[in-house]
Design an enzyme around this catalytic site. Sequence first.
Site, PDB file in Angstrom:
ATOM      1  N   GLY A  26      12.345  24.193  42.454  1.00  0.00           N
ATOM      2  CA  GLY A  26      12.127  24.818  43.736  1.00  0.00           C
ATOM      3  C   GLY A  26      11.670  26.187  43.755  1.00  0.00           C
ATOM      4  O   GLY A  26      12.334  27.063  44.402  1.00  0.00           O
ATOM      5  N   LYS A 213      27.098  32.572  56.975  1.00  0.00           N
ATOM      6  CA  LYS A 213      25.671  32.692  57.189  1.00  0.00           C
ATOM      7  C   LYS A 213      24.906  32.044  58.226  1.00  0.00           C
ATOM      8  O   LYS A 213      24.066  32.366  58.776  1.00  0.00           O
ATOM      9  CB  LYS A 213      24.813  32.311  55.909  1.00  0.00           C
ATOM     10  CG  LYS A 213      23.360  32.588  55.576  1.00  0.00           C
ATOM     11  CD  LYS A 213      22.676  32.523  54.402  1.00  0.00           C
ATOM     12  CE  LYS A 213      21.425  33.070  54.587  1.00  0.00           C
ATOM     13  NZ  LYS A 213      20.297  32.873  53.462  1.00  0.00           N
ATOM     14  N   ASN A 217      22.154  32.164  61.108  1.00  0.00           N
ATOM     15  CA  ASN A 217      21.014  31.054  60.568  1.00  0.00           C
ATOM     16  C   ASN A 217      20.728  30.059  62.247  1.00  0.00           C
ATOM     17  O   ASN A 217      19.571  29.598  62.372  1.00  0.00           O
ATOM     18  CB  ASN A 217      21.324  30.334  59.685  1.00  0.00           C
ATOM     19  CG  ASN A 217      20.532  30.854  58.504  1.00  0.00           C
ATOM     20  OD1 ASN A 217      19.509  31.531  58.369  1.00  0.00           O
ATOM     21  ND2 ASN A 217      20.880  30.538  57.104  1.00  0.00           N
TER      22      ASN A 217
END
Lengths: 344, 344
Positions: A26, A213, A217
């Site tokens: 990726g 997080k 997010n």
Amino acid sequence: MVYSISIFVSETQSAMKFGGKIGIVGAGALGAFYGARLYRAGNDVHFLVRTGFELIREHGYEIRSCDGDFTIKPPVYSAPEDLGKCDLILVGLKAFANHFLPEVLGPLATPNTVVVTLQNGLGNEETIAEALVKCGVHRSVAEASKQIIGGTAFLCSNRVAPNVIIHSAHGFVRLAEFQGSPKERTFAVAQLFLDAGISCEVRESLAAIRWEKLVWNIPFNGLGVAAHQADTAVILADPELRTTAVEIMKEVIAAAKVNGVDLDERLVADLIGKTEIMGHYKSSMQIDFEAGRPLEVEAILGEPVRRAQQKGFSAPRMHMLYALVRRMDQLRQSNLENSQSRSS
Amino acid sequence: MVYSISIFVSETQSAMKFGGKIGIVGAGALGAFYGARLYRAGNDVHFLVRTGFELIREHGYEIRSCDGDFTIKPPVYSAPEDLGKCDLILVGLKAFANHFLPEVLGPLATPNTVVVTLQNGLGNEETIAEALVKCGVHRSVAEASKQIIGGTAFLCSNRVAPNVIIHSAHGFVRLAEFQGSPKERTFAVAQLFLDAGISCEVRESLAAIRWEKLVWNIPFNGLGVAAHQADTAVILADPELRTTAVEIMKEVIAAAKVNGVDLDERLVADLIGKTEIMGHYKSSMQIDFEAGRPLEVEAILGEPVRRAQQKGFSAPRMHMLYALVRRMDQLRQSNLENSQSRSS
């Protein structure tokens, strides 16, 4: 920040050094950036590339960074079989591409390979463990799970061409073992990042860093799409959307709590303050949506909602945001199919 | 329906007949339809017309109705001064046009005029009362409030040309006094509708009929816009949006409860069942949005949220829906201004 306890890596803790082969799976805005920094620091880094293979092989990666521009010409491969077995795999795939993991990890992973995922949202470690079973590296998910480290990346970067990454801010990483407490290898991986000039800390609980997080997010990725081209400044300037963002943050903290993660409520004010400074910042989901790409809707929104609901917490705002963004993602997909069938 | 008590109008209750002059304010899909039915039944009905005045004066209204097509050529006026004083005013304006009310009601209303509003959402009666004070008909809002009847219309109609109304289904009306219990005049107004072939019932509590209608209006109008061209069939076919609609309905029932209105929880299943049968039905807000018109965002979404919050109920889904649809409404407005400034 006062709301969390970090274990910072010290030299004594990181006696073990990673000297082995590193594979980047990726190599997008995140994977290529960290891979390039690790490569520049002298590590044996190999990139698996899906788009722009010829371009990257010929010209390498160009990193235009607020920390200083640089170019690297690392080994790149278009097929995982060509890259071969790695000691460490860094997964930077978008979560919506996780169905590729079995075919990608099969040729790269051994039972001893450490797999580090810096992907967004919840559920990626589970998917990687299942992929390691599917491709025959392990016979049980439980065994596969032991070789996975999860991490969160605080990075503002964007890929503007297959081989050009713009890095505009931050970059620090938090790591935690998927199963159990930090090990010597956890600190060794952290030291790799530190030696490459990337701030990195090791944490006791993966769930804690993931949920922490998500407090940012979920509202800013979700509203960035559901409230239409609403960047962080647009959300914070609109009194109703701002209140909504704050209430979603509190809801994520409540969802974390029912999942055994205690986050300090002061995180909300802290993150709102930091977001104020960011100006017109677009979340990765907003950027993906505007570019017509699939959205990380299940990892960032769906899975947190399901984990909250499994513990008896309805998570009303998170669920509605999930339902709306999921609909937007499906609309994009059906529009895409319609335009393809019209043009064929 | 088992969840509510209705007082049906009987001949004995409606000894009083409205023989006076009726003014239609807001002759759109709703106002023109009811006005035309009242006119056809032999009442002295006068229409105040903003768009298509010459066309309507010349050709009248054409009602293409599932109950039978008909055309009327009633008296129409472009200025409220020309229409003059009325005994009954029927308000069918979109709530976002309520700022016109003082200038419109001034020439039409006397202290004895009965003002019936069939508008959507909450807060219209209050706005009409304030308008009656502003234009000098009354000296206090409390006095003005006494001449107002509120109602909910269950009507599927659409204006396809200034003088052409398509009536596809339903049409029944519920009425209640804004202040206090039903009076003789309440039944008299209901009899007007009944004599025009429109089912009509008188209820004890205006708050109850308004909140009951919101149980459908908030989810299907709100999601119709927030979930992007999502008609009722799209919402019900998507498992997450369907759950969201059901949860919003429960939330509206909870919001009604803190506002003193007890609605039966069975209303949710009943309304979902009725909506299933409607097929691909577009809410009025979705139609307004697709036509680039302003949205009744404050009346249908904003005011219910504020009334819930005033009673200490946070109404999380209703608030988020309000924040998102408000944003969409403002975006449409700013896009409109941008396109106007570009073309000028």
